[in-house]
Motif scaffolding. Structure first.
Motif: not given
Length: 82
Positions: A65, A68, A61-62, A57-59, A71
Motif C-alpha cells: 500500500t 508510491s 498488483a503487489s 500501468v495498473g495491470r 518505490h
C-alpha cells in the motif's frame, strides 16, 4: 539545407546511384529520403514503446500500500547486486 559529407562503401554508392538514376532524382535526394524513413521508423518505435509502457500501468498488483512513497526503496531492494 545544410551541406554535409558522408562516406559510403563502393557497393552502397553503386546502389544509391542506380536508385537515383532509376527514380530520376539526385543522389542527395535518395539519401534525404532514406534519412526521413529512418527518423520516422525511430519515432514510431518510440511511440510504440511509450504505448506499451502505459499499457502496463495498473495491470499488476503487489499487495503493497506504500509503493508510491517507497518505490525507490523497493527498486533498490530488488536490483541491488549485494
Amino acid at each position: 539545407m545544410t551541406r554535409t559529407q558522408i562516406q559510403l562503401t563502393e557497393d552502397q554508392i553503386r546502389r544509391v546511384r542506380a536508385l537515383a538514376q532509376k527514380e530520376r532524382v539526385s543522389i542527395a535526394e535518395v539519401i534525404r529520403r532514406a534519412v526521413v524513413r529512418i527518423l520516422e521508423e525511430s519515432d514510431q518505435e518510440q511511440r510504440w514503446r511509450k504505448e506499451r509502457a502505459l499499457g502496463a500501468v495498473g495491470r499488476f498488483a503487489s499487495g503493497l500500500t506504500d509503493v508510491s512513497r517507497r518505490h525507490d526503496t523497493y527498486l533498490e531492494d530488488d536490483f541491488d547486486p549485494r
